[in-house]
Design a protein around this motif. Structure first.
Motif, short mmCIF file in Angstrom:
data_model
loop_
_atom_site.label_atom_id
_atom_site.label_comp_id
_atom_site.label_asym_id
_atom_site.label_seq_id
_atom_site.Cartn_x
_atom_site.Cartn_y
_atom_site.Cartn_z
N ALA A 67 0.84 -1.20 0.00
CA ALA A 67 0.00 0.00 0.00
C ALA A 67 0.88 1.25 0.00
O ALA A 67 2.00 1.21 0.48
CB ALA A 67 -0.91 -0.01 1.23
N ASP A 68 0.37 2.34 -0.55
CA ASP A 68 1.15 3.58 -0.49
C ASP A 68 0.34 4.75 0.07
O ASP A 68 0.84 5.86 0.19
CB ASP A 68 1.73 3.93 -1.86
CG ASP A 68 0.66 4.18 -2.91
OD1 ASP A 68 -0.53 4.25 -2.52
OD2 ASP A 68 1.01 4.29 -4.09
N THR A 69 -0.93 4.50 0.39
CA THR A 69 -1.76 5.56 0.95
C THR A 69 -2.53 5.00 2.12
O THR A 69 -3.18 3.97 1.99
CB THR A 69 -2.75 6.09 -0.11
OG1 THR A 69 -2.02 6.52 -1.24
CG2 THR A 69 -3.56 7.24 0.44
N VAL A 70 -2.43 5.68 3.25
CA VAL A 70 -3.16 5.23 4.43
C VAL A 70 -4.30 6.20 4.68
O VAL A 70 -4.07 7.40 4.77
CB VAL A 70 -2.22 5.20 5.66
CG1 VAL A 70 -3.02 4.91 6.92
CG2 VAL A 70 -1.12 4.18 5.48
N VAL A 71 -5.52 5.69 4.77
CA VAL A 71 -6.65 6.55 5.09
C VAL A 71 -7.05 6.29 6.54
O VAL A 71 -7.22 5.15 6.94
CB VAL A 71 -7.85 6.26 4.17
CG1 VAL A 71 -9.02 7.16 4.54
CG2 VAL A 71 -7.45 6.49 2.73
N MET A 72 -7.15 7.35 7.31
CA MET A 72 -7.41 7.20 8.74
C MET A 72 -8.45 8.21 9.17
O MET A 72 -8.51 9.31 8.61
CB MET A 72 -6.08 7.43 9.49
CG MET A 72 -6.16 7.27 10.99
SD MET A 72 -6.56 5.58 11.46
CE MET A 72 -6.71 5.78 13.23
N GLY A 73 -9.25 7.85 10.15
CA GLY A 73 -10.24 8.77 10.69
C GLY A 73 -9.60 9.73 11.67
O GLY A 73 -8.51 9.47 12.17
N GLY A 74 -10.27 10.83 11.95
CA GLY A 74 -9.75 11.80 12.91
C GLY A 74 -10.84 12.15 13.91
O GLY A 74 -11.87 11.49 13.98
N GLY A 75 -10.59 13.18 14.67
CA GLY A 75 -11.59 13.60 15.65
C GLY A 75 -11.23 14.93 16.24
O GLY A 75 -10.17 15.48 15.93
N VAL A 76 -12.11 15.46 17.07
CA VAL A 76 -11.88 16.78 17.64
C VAL A 76 -11.61 16.70 19.13
O VAL A 76 -11.59 17.69 19.81
CB VAL A 76 -13.09 17.70 17.40
CG1 VAL A 76 -13.17 18.07 15.94
CG2 VAL A 76 -14.39 17.03 17.83
N GLY A 77 -11.37 15.50 19.64
CA GLY A 77 -11.07 15.36 21.05
C GLY A 77 -12.33 15.31 21.88
O GLY A 77 -13.42 15.45 21.35
N PRO A 78 -12.18 15.09 23.17
CA PRO A 78 -10.94 14.92 23.91
C PRO A 78 -10.40 13.48 23.86
O PRO A 78 -9.33 13.23 24.39
CB PRO A 78 -11.33 15.28 25.34
CG PRO A 78 -12.77 14.91 25.43
CD PRO A 78 -13.35 15.09 24.06
N CYS A 79 -11.12 12.57 23.20
CA CYS A 79 -10.63 11.19 23.11
C CYS A 79 -9.35 11.18 22.28
O CYS A 79 -9.18 11.95 21.36
CB CYS A 79 -11.69 10.32 22.46
SG CYS A 79 -11.10 8.71 21.97
N ARG A 80 -8.46 10.25 22.61
CA ARG A 80 -7.16 10.22 21.95
C ARG A 80 -7.25 9.86 20.47
O ARG A 80 -6.34 10.13 19.71
CB ARG A 80 -6.25 9.21 22.65
CG ARG A 80 -5.54 9.81 23.82
CD ARG A 80 -4.69 8.79 24.49
NE ARG A 80 -5.48 7.88 25.29
CZ ARG A 80 -4.96 6.88 26.00
NH1 ARG A 80 -3.67 6.67 25.95
NH2 ARG A 80 -5.72 6.11 26.72
N PHE A 81 -8.36 9.22 20.08
CA PHE A 81 -8.50 8.79 18.68
C PHE A 81 -8.25 9.97 17.73
O PHE A 81 -7.67 9.80 16.67
CB PHE A 81 -9.88 8.20 18.45
CG PHE A 81 -10.11 7.79 17.04
CD1 PHE A 81 -9.45 6.70 16.51
CD2 PHE A 81 -10.97 8.51 16.21
CE1 PHE A 81 -9.64 6.31 15.20
CE2 PHE A 81 -11.15 8.13 14.90
CZ PHE A 81 -10.50 7.03 14.39
N GLY A 82 -8.69 11.16 18.13
CA GLY A 82 -8.55 12.33 17.29
C GLY A 82 -7.11 12.66 16.95
O GLY A 82 -6.85 13.35 15.97
#
Lengths: 367, 332
Positions: A67-82
């Protein structure tokens, strides 16, 4: 572009359909395995939560696979996933991989990364194609969630008979392979007919009803929660969960059109946890209250070690447990958790619920 | 009426202002004493197993105060700046305290917890954020002057921290006492971490004063020495802004400290702290790219003084060799 993304339960099926529909080659990371755990915990910060580590392991394995492109979700906090993606990008770059990371931030987190990601992902496709890819992915998501719900309801009654497992496996396979919406709907209806037919053939038996709550990744990914749902079905327990992929999309991406999710959460959680605490903290409390009100036999909370929102929720759960006489099992998991230990605890918990139910039924009979 | 204020978590950020507010509306603030082993033990006993060390300390302070005060004031701090957070646990702190207090004192205990919901902009300007009970008790006029006074004290307090006084010294100065300025050595050393890790003398075993003592003689720089504008300017170039205020300040402080040519940085983190797990990783990379010596210490309830001291001394030795080598002396 050879696109990859992290695993989360059945998420790979609709996401693969979406990216393929947009005209990209998709590299699905190998199914999360022991090696993924090892890679993740080797390169991730020690106290990062388990989803971070497994995601990282998925990425490494997918990048190794080309693979050469990683697609990942984001967030606005406060959870660390963001903030996962930002740290994962640094780690992967240091490991020497050549890739680009596209971040799908929800609205509200700044549009810079999001617009870049959308532009790169959608540049090869016409608007019509984009719409149909989105529709296909959405239909798949919905059908997978519905199918899972049905399977979890019926499987505990049928289960020593293994055909039901096979039917469900075939259903997942077919949904993955089919790319026409009307055919997908047909697959789903055949599946429901088959399952319901099987159910009619077996003798009814008493089963327990349990609600699974907690952090979404740990709840949805059978590879990190040691096949919790399957295990419960085998033990003769109806496993319910409110958390699902389609529910997440409805609440977090299109909350304006589906306000009932947020309303349900706030209403149910209010007496115990009135504030939003990030992640699925308030959901956990709300669904426990729901389980208490609807007289479930028990609740199982699954969370990764050091998960902040779930810890807040965990500290108010004992009170709900007291108020509704509702047994709760806390499964705090990290890369050191072992299958045998978790399954033993699960069996003990099921025994406990069964005994409680028997006593209650007996009392009801006498009265 | 005696109102309890636990000396933990963001007391080190807001404390004197909360105290001034309560005094202004004619209530008696009772601040818990410095953290002790007993307080920590109590917190560990009542807290959720997975909770982080600072939260357990906070719960310990709460339980300790319950017998000394009539009501307990617990803030629900959502954020200190727009679009930022501290940590989910601060948002759910009142619930965690209530659960712990109910465990010890029964349902009546829960009634004694007052919740002050503080959010960006509403710290000193929003009476509705205050617990209803206090507002009824004091009346709108008094509340207004109280908040005004609190705002004033808060500014003075932050200014004192900015000048390099430790929170307990700043508190004494605000109370009108004379505090000698500690002498600081020539070589600078950065110590970063969340305020409740840096300034809780029990948790970090008085690390800050230790480093300033004669045998080490360092000038210690903490994130509080830099202004908010300075710190946010340092991290303005990040692809995605860090949404934890304390984490952002720490990364900003690392960059600002580098410009101050400190000899090294000590990063104090609390065991099981969520944001720190990710921010710590970024800080480590940042220091590595500058070639700046960094010591990351995880504080937990088992930290032994000897172990901590040994690590600090080893680190300081390393810094010295590092400095000598750079100057071309000492290692031949």
């Amino acid at each position: 572009m050879r696109v990859t993304f992290p695993h989360m339960g059945q998420l790979s099926i609709p996401v693969k359909a979406l990216f393929e529909g947009l005209g990209h080659e998709v590299v699905v990371p190998p199914v999360t395995n022991k090696f993924t755990f090892e890679l993740g915990s080797k390169y991730a910060p020690e106290f990062a939560c388990l989803p971070f580590k497994i995601n990282l392991g998925n990425f490494i394995e997918a990048l190794e696979a080309g693979a050469d492109t990683v697609v990942m979700g984001g967030g606005v906090g406060p959870c660390r996933f963001g903030y996962y993606a930002q740290v994962q990008r640094e780690i992967l770059q240091d490991l020497g991989y050549n890739f680009q990371l596209l971040l799908l931030d929800p609205p509200g987190a700044g549009t810079k990364e999001l617009s870049k990601a959308i532009k790169l992902l959608a540049e090869a496709a016409s608007p019509g194609r984009i719409l149909s890819a989105l529709r296909l992915a959405w239909v798949k998501t919905r059908l997978l969630d519905e199918g899972n719900r049905l399977y979890r309801m019926q499987a505990p009654y049928i289960l020593p008979d293994n055909t039901v497992r096979q039917i469900y496996g075939d259903f997942l396979d077919q949904i993955d392979r089919e790319n026409r919406v009307n055919r997908l709907l047909k697959i789903y209806s055949t599946f429901t007919v088959k399952i319901n037919q099987l159910r009619k053939e077996v003798k009814p038996k008493p089963v327990l009803r349990v609600k699974i709550i907690g952090e979404i990744y740990m709840v949805l990914e059978p590879k990190v929660n040691f096949d919790l749902e399957d295990r419960l079905s085998e033990l003769g327990v109806e496993a319910h969960r409110q958390i699902s992929m389609s529910g997440w999309v409805e609440e977090h991406l299109f909350g304006v059109f589906f306000p009932h999710h947020a309303k349900r959460r706030k209403c149910l959680a209010k007496p115990y946890l009135s504030a939003f605490v990030g992640g699925h903290g308030q959901e956990t409390v709300a669904e426990t209250v729901d389980a208490g009100v609807n007289k479930y036999d028990g609740v199982i909370q699954v969370l990764p070690f050091t998960c902040m929102p779930e810890i807040v929720a965990q500290s108010v759960l004992p009170e709900i447990s007291r108020d509704f006489a509702l047994p709760i099992l806390y499964l705090v998991l990290d890369e050191h958790s072992a299958e045998a230990g978790i399954h033993t605890r699960l069996e003990a918990f099921v025994d406990l619920m069964a005994r409680k139910k028997r006593a209650r039924d007996l009392r009801a009979k006498i009265m | 009426m005696r109102i309890g204020l636990p000396r933990a978590l963001l007391y080190y950020w807001f404390g004197p202002a909360w105290k001034a507010f309560l005094q202004e509306i004619r209530l008696m603030p009772v601040v818990s004493r410095m953290t002790t082993k007993e307080i920590l033990k109590q917190g560990v006993r009542v807290g959720v197993d997975e909770a982080c060390l600072p939260v357990k300390v906070y719960l310990g302070h709460c339980l300790n105060l319950m017998s000394e005060c009539d009501l307990l004031l617990v803030p629900r701090i959502v954020n200190l700046r727009k679009k930022e957070f501290i940590c989910p646990k601060f948002m759910g702190l009142p619930e965690m305290v209530k659960a712990a207090v109910t465990n010890e004192y029964g349902p009546e205990g829960k009634e004694r917890v007052l919740v002050w919901k503080s959010e960006h902009r509403s710290f000193w300007d929003a009476p509705p954020a205050l617990p209803d009970y206090l507002r009824k008790l004091a009346g709108p006029g008094k509340i207004k002057t109280g908040l005004h006074r609190a705002k004033q004290v808060f500014r003075e307090y932050r200014a004192l921290l900015h000048q390099g006084y430790l929170p307990d010294e700043a508190e004494e100065i605000l109370a009108g006492k004379n505090v000698h300025r500690r002498e600081q050595g020539a070589a600078g050393l950065g110590v970063i971490g969340h305020p409740y890790c840096l300034y809780d003398h029990f948790l970090n075993m008085s690390l800050l004063t230790l480093l300033q003592r004669r045998e080490y003689n360092y000038a210690v720089f903490t994130p509080e020495l830099f202004s908010e504008e300075e710190l946010s300017a340092e991290v303005a170039d990040l692809a995605k802004p860090i949404f934890w205020t304390l984490g952002r300040r720490m990364l900003g402080a690392v960059r600002a400290l580098r410009k101050k040519h400190v000899a090294g940085i000590i990063h104090l983190a609390a065991f099981a702290c969520g944001p720190e797990a990710l921010i710590g990783e970024l800080i480590r990379r940042e220091c590595q790219s500058y070639g700046l010596p960094l010591l990351q210490i995880n504080l937990d309830e088992h930290s032994g003084e000897a172990g901590l001291l040994t690590r600090i001394e080893a680190f300081l030795d390393l810094i010295n060799t590092h400095a000598h080598r750079r100057e071309g002396i000492g290692c031949g």
